[in-house]
Each structure stands twice: as structure tokens, then as C-alpha cells.
Design a protein around this motif. Structure first.
Motif, PDB file in Angstrom:
ATOM      1  N   GLY A  20       0.803  -1.209   0.000  1.00  0.00           N
ATOM      2  CA  GLY A  20       0.000   0.000   0.000  1.00  0.00           C
ATOM      3  C   GLY A  20       0.840   1.266   0.000  1.00  0.00           C
ATOM      4  N   ASP A  21       2.170   1.092   0.005  1.00  0.00           N
ATOM      5  CA  ASP A  21       3.094   2.240   0.086  1.00  0.00           C
ATOM      6  C   ASP A  21       3.507   2.665  -1.322  1.00  0.00           C
ATOM      7  OD1 ASP A  21       4.891   4.183   0.819  1.00  0.00           O
ATOM      8  OD2 ASP A  21       6.361   2.808   1.694  1.00  0.00           O
ATOM      9  N   VAL A  22       2.656   3.439  -1.965  1.00  0.00           N
ATOM     10  CA  VAL A  22       2.908   3.845  -3.346  1.00  0.00           C
ATOM     11  C   VAL A  22       4.186   4.651  -3.463  1.00  0.00           C
ATOM     12  CG1 VAL A  22       2.045   5.290  -5.228  1.00  0.00           C
ATOM     13  CG2 VAL A  22       0.486   3.742  -4.033  1.00  0.00           C
ATOM     14  N   ILE A  23       4.342   5.685  -2.640  1.00  0.00           N
ATOM     15  CA  ILE A  23       5.499   6.570  -2.775  1.00  0.00           C
ATOM     16  C   ILE A  23       6.794   5.835  -2.454  1.00  0.00           C
ATOM     17  CG2 ILE A  23       5.353   7.478  -0.409  1.00  0.00           C
ATOM     18  CD1 ILE A  23       6.274   9.456  -3.589  1.00  0.00           C
ATOM     19  N   GLY A  24       6.771   4.920  -1.496  1.00  0.00           N
ATOM     20  CA  GLY A  24       7.978   4.153  -1.163  1.00  0.00           C
ATOM     21  C   GLY A  24       8.413   3.253  -2.296  1.00  0.00           C
ATOM     22  N   ALA A  69      11.040  11.198   4.293  1.00  0.00           N
ATOM     23  CA  ALA A  69      10.722  12.634   4.285  1.00  0.00           C
ATOM     24  C   ALA A  69       9.528  12.948   3.395  1.00  0.00           C
ATOM     25  CB  ALA A  69      11.943  13.432   3.816  1.00  0.00           C
ATOM     26  N   MET A  70       9.258  12.068   2.423  1.00  0.00           N
ATOM     27  CA  MET A  70       8.116  12.271   1.527  1.00  0.00           C
ATOM     28  C   MET A  70       6.896  11.442   1.931  1.00  0.00           C
ATOM     29  SD  MET A  70       9.883  12.654  -2.228  1.00  0.00           S
ATOM     30  CE  MET A  70       8.293  13.068  -2.980  1.00  0.00           C
ATOM     31  N   GLY A  71       6.980  10.799   3.102  1.00  0.00           N
ATOM     32  CA  GLY A  71       5.829  10.079   3.617  1.00  0.00           C
ATOM     33  C   GLY A  71       5.831   8.585   3.374  1.00  0.00           C
ATOM     34  N   ALA A  72       6.923   8.035   2.859  1.00  0.00           N
ATOM     35  CA  ALA A  72       7.009   6.591   2.621  1.00  0.00           C
ATOM     36  C   ALA A  72       7.310   5.851   3.923  1.00  0.00           C
ATOM     37  CB  ALA A  72       8.103   6.292   1.599  1.00  0.00           C
ATOM     38  N   GLN A  73       7.074   4.544   3.909  1.00  0.00           N
ATOM     39  CA  GLN A  73       7.368   3.698   5.054  1.00  0.00           C
ATOM     40  C   GLN A  73       8.810   3.193   4.962  1.00  0.00           C
ATOM     41  OE1 GLN A  73       4.427   0.554   5.268  1.00  0.00           O
ATOM     42  NE2 GLN A  73       2.775   1.962   4.710  1.00  0.00           N
ATOM     43  N   GLU A  74       9.540   3.297   6.048  1.00  0.00           N
ATOM     44  CA  GLU A  74      10.943   2.865   6.043  1.00  0.00           C
ATOM     45  C   GLU A  74      11.086   1.406   5.637  1.00  0.00           C
ATOM     46  OE1 GLU A  74      14.806   2.576   9.088  1.00  0.00           O
ATOM     47  OE2 GLU A  74      13.018   3.722   9.669  1.00  0.00           O
ATOM     48  N   LYS A  75      10.174   0.543   6.079  1.00  0.00           N
ATOM     49  CA  LYS A  75      10.298  -0.884   5.804  1.00  0.00           C
ATOM     50  C   LYS A  75      10.206  -1.200   4.314  1.00  0.00           C
ATOM     51  CE  LYS A  75       5.372  -1.950   6.508  1.00  0.00           C
ATOM     52  NZ  LYS A  75       4.394  -2.737   7.312  1.00  0.00           N
ATOM     53  N   LEU A 121      19.802  14.463 -11.069  1.00  0.00           N
ATOM     54  CA  LEU A 121      19.482  15.884 -10.957  1.00  0.00           C
ATOM     55  C   LEU A 121      18.254  16.082 -10.077  1.00  0.00           C
ATOM     56  CD1 LEU A 121      19.729  18.863 -11.754  1.00  0.00           C
ATOM     57  CD2 LEU A 121      18.497  18.324 -13.871  1.00  0.00           C
ATOM     58  N   SER A 122      17.194  15.312 -10.337  1.00  0.00           N
ATOM     59  CA  SER A 122      15.966  15.428  -9.545  1.00  0.00           C
ATOM     60  C   SER A 122      16.219  15.088  -8.082  1.00  0.00           C
ATOM     61  CB  SER A 122      14.890  14.497 -10.099  1.00  0.00           C
ATOM     62  OG  SER A 122      14.571  14.795 -11.433  1.00  0.00           O
ATOM     63  N   ALA A 123      16.963  14.010  -7.848  1.00  0.00           N
ATOM     64  CA  ALA A 123      17.214  13.564  -6.472  1.00  0.00           C
ATOM     65  C   ALA A 123      18.032  14.595  -5.692  1.00  0.00           C
ATOM     66  CB  ALA A 123      17.933  12.221  -6.484  1.00  0.00           C
ATOM     67  N   TYR A 124      19.021  15.170  -6.334  1.00  0.00           N
ATOM     68  CA  TYR A 124      19.853  16.203  -5.705  1.00  0.00           C
ATOM     69  C   TYR A 124      19.004  17.409  -5.311  1.00  0.00           C
ATOM     70  CZ  TYR A 124      23.287  20.019  -5.503  1.00  0.00           C
ATOM     71  OH  TYR A 124      24.027  21.118  -5.126  1.00  0.00           O
ATOM     72  N   GLN A 125      18.170  17.863  -6.226  1.00  0.00           N
ATOM     73  CA  GLN A 125      17.331  19.026  -5.949  1.00  0.00           C
ATOM     74  C   GLN A 125      16.241  18.701  -4.932  1.00  0.00           C
ATOM     75  OE1 GLN A 125      16.091  19.948  -9.968  1.00  0.00           O
ATOM     76  NE2 GLN A 125      17.811  21.357 -10.281  1.00  0.00           N
ATOM     77  N   LEU A 126      15.696  17.494  -5.011  1.00  0.00           N
ATOM     78  CA  LEU A 126      14.648  17.082  -4.077  1.00  0.00           C
ATOM     79  C   LEU A 126      15.204  16.977  -2.655  1.00  0.00           C
ATOM     80  CD1 LEU A 126      11.706  16.193  -3.768  1.00  0.00           C
ATOM     81  CD2 LEU A 126      12.440  13.855  -4.301  1.00  0.00           C
ATOM     82  N   ALA A 127      16.379  16.388  -2.500  1.00  0.00           N
ATOM     83  CA  ALA A 127      16.995  16.272  -1.174  1.00  0.00           C
ATOM     84  C   ALA A 127      17.248  17.651  -0.568  1.00  0.00           C
ATOM     85  CB  ALA A 127      18.295  15.483  -1.265  1.00  0.00           C
TER      86      ALA A 127
END
Length: 333
Positions: free
Chosen positions: A179-183, A228-234, A287-293
Motif C-alpha cells: 500500500g506504500d505507493v510513494i515508497g 521525508a516524503m511520507g514513505a514507510q521505512e520498511k 538531478l531530480s534527487a539532488y534538488q529534491l533532497a
């Protein structure tokens, strides 16, 4: 079931063939009109999946309306940086209730959005709610050869996840659900950046110790961004996180690792890319990951150095040296 697959790269072709083998009526859309004609004639994708004969029930088209209209399931396998454009073309032909499965791995550069949020901006609510995301450790050629593979499908609606799970699962392709779409999405996207880094380490000749350290610390950075974006660590300990990361950092079939390998051996990025037909998603995602972080205030030293190598021409050896000489800290900080 009537199914359309948008994107005839190696992975899109493989998924279309898998579904056709299961008895579904599948139409595969390719950007290249000449490729469509060749696939119709000889049942082979000679550009992206050479050496495999495609199922007789699989049909082919260059028409977005044809691959989309009247379909009960639509699989989106366009590269992440053109997903918005492709889905905008397809959207008028998508019927409400059509199940949409995204199998793209990336973060859009301009918006810094994962594919779920890109699709949310394009699709009306009645079309967006039937959305799922397929990700995990997969090399298309191994799945096409029917080698055992396990992946994850994530959806906000568990009924959708269960239906997609059953549709794709077969004796060589096992699908778990989440159910963890973003993760699940971020695991598939961010691991590509770490895979380029792993290739650089191998190209520099740094050995297995360096690769193991890179994979472990890379997973930490992926998890930080995800949480940080709401995903589950697991989620990052599963197939779409650690599983996909290990595969792309170590497998010879990994496009992202291959690019890194050549950079580590001293080749210029433009020279490496000039000889590639397929997309290495990790280059744009860096590029996206660098800017997002930076936007999230998340510490990502490996991703930061990958950005500097790819976009500021920093020498790879210097990047590794700077990583190793950072201030000492506790592992769990």
C-alpha cells in the motif's frame, strides 16, 4: 482482458509479451513506426529486446488512440521524463475505471514529482483512482527468458493492487503487493542513481568493499528521502528498495551501472551516451534527487557527489575522496 502497453522498450515489450502469454488481448505501442512494422512481420523487437520471439497473440501499433481506447488495463512504460507528454496524449481515450499500471522508474526533472504525482496532475479523479505501480529487481531479458523473478505492485486501493497482482503473476513472475505507493516508486527511481555510482567505483577498480559500502549507504539515502516524503521505512528493505538496488548495482545488464563503469574508466559522459540507444534513468534522476533532497533538507552525500560528477564534471576520484574524508559520525545518525 483487453490490455494496452505504452512503451516498447525492453521492459514494456517484456511485460506485454508476459500478459499475452497469459491469454490476454494485448496491444503494444511503440514510438518508432518502423519498429511496429518489423514486429508485425517477424514477431521480434530487434531494437530493444533482440533474440526473443514475441507471442502470436500480441498486437502492435504506433497510434496512441488505438493502444488506449477500449482497454480495461493500460500499462505505462514510457521513460519518466516523457511520461507527462505521453499520458496527456492518451488521457482523452482512457475510459473511467480503466486500471492504470505505471512501470516507469524516475522523478520528473522540472517538477521533482514521482510518477504518481505527475499522473495525478494529468488525470481526472475518476481515472486516477485505479492506479498501481509495478517495481522491483528486474532485468527485462531475464523475465523474457522466463527466469524466476519477484516484484512489488503498490496501490492506494488494495482491490486494485490485488487485481494487478493476479493479472501479472505466473510461474516465473511472482508479484507481491503493497500500500506504500510513494515508497515503491522512490525505491525504483533512486536506486538508479546509486547504480551509476556503483559502476563508477567498479570502473575505478575500488573492489568489493567499496561496492558493499556504497550499496549500504546508498540505501540509507534512499530511505531518508522516502521517509521525508511520507514513505514507510520498511518498504526500502524490500524488493522495490534493497532488492532493486542490489540488482542494478551489481548486474552486468544494468544500464546505469554500465554508464558509471565507463565514467570510472575515464570516458566522458557525452561519449558514453553517444553509443547508447536505451535510456539510463539514473542520469536524469540524479538531478531530480539532488534538488529534491535539498528541498526536503535531507542529507544525501552520495547523491550530491553523483550530481557533481554528472552535471559539474567533477572527477570521480575526487568525489570518492571527498566522501571518504567527510566528518566522522555514528552509523545511525
Amino acid at each position: 482482458m483487453k490490455i494496452g502497453v505504452i512503451g516498447a522498450g525492453a521492459w514494456g515489450t517484456t511485460l506485454a509479451d508476459l500478459l499475452a502469454k497469459k491469454g490476454h488481448a494485448v496491444t503494444l505501442w511503440a514510438y518508432e513506426a518502423d519498429l511496429v512494422e518489423r514486429m508485425r512481420q517477424n514477431r521480434k523487437n530487434d531494437l530493444y529486446l533482440s533474440g526473443f520471439t514475441l507471442d502470436d497473440k500480441l498486437d502492435f501499433t504506433h497510434d496512441v488512440a488505438e493502444v488506449t481506447s477500449g482497454k480495461e488495463l493500460l500499462v505505462l512504460v514510457a521513460p519518466s521524463q516523457v511520461m507527462r507528454h505521453v499520458v496527456r496524449q492518451a488521457e482523452p481515450h482512457i475510459a473511467p475505471g480503466t486500471i492504470l499500471v505505471s512501470a516507469a522508474k524516475g522523478i520528473e526533472n522540472d517538477s521533482l514529482l514521482p510518477m504518481s504525482e505527475v499522473l495525478r496532475e494529468i488525470l481526472p479523479a475518476e481515472k486516477f483512482r485505479c492506479l498501481a505501480f509495478l517495481s522491483g529487481p528486474t532485468f527485462a531479458r531475464e523475465v523474457a527468458a522466463e527466469m524466476p523473478t519477484a516484484v512489488t505492485v503498490a496501490a492506494a486501493d488494495e482491490a486494485v493492487a490485488r487485481q494487478v497482482q493476479e493479472l501479472f503473476s505466473c510461474h516465473y513472475f511472482r508479484v507481491y503487493r503493497s500500500g506504500d505507493v510513494i515508497g515503491v516508486e522512490l525505491g525504483g527511481a533512486l536506486k538508479n542513481v546509486i547504480a551509476v555510482a556503483a559502476g563508477i567505483c567498479d570502473g575505478l577498480g575500488y573492489g568489493y568493499n567499496a561496492r558493499a559500502a556504497l550499496i549500504s549507504r546508498g540505501l540509507v539515502e534512499m530511505t531518508r528521502i522516502g521517509v521525508a516524503m511520507g514513505a514507510q521505512e520498511k518498504t526500502f528493505h524490500g524488493l522495490s528498495g534493497m532488492g532493486d538496488l542490489v540488482l542494478t548495482c551489481t548486474g552486468d545488464l544494468s544500464r546505469n551501472r554500465t554508464v558509471g563503469l565507463e565514467l570510472g574508466r575515464g570516458r566522458k559522459l557525452e561519449d558514453v551516451l553517444s553509443g547508447m540507444r536505451v535510456v539510463a534513468e539514473g542520469l536524469k534522476t540524479a538531478l531530480s534527487a539532488y534538488q529534491l533532497a535539498a528541498k526536503l533538507g535531507v542529507e544525501t552525500p552520495i547523491i550530491n557527489e553523483m550530481y557533481r560528477i554528472l552535471y559539474e564534471a567533477k572527477p570521480p576520484r575526487s568525489a570518492v575522496l571527498d566522501l571518504m574524508n567527510r566528518q566522522l559520525k555514528a552509523e545511525q545518525d
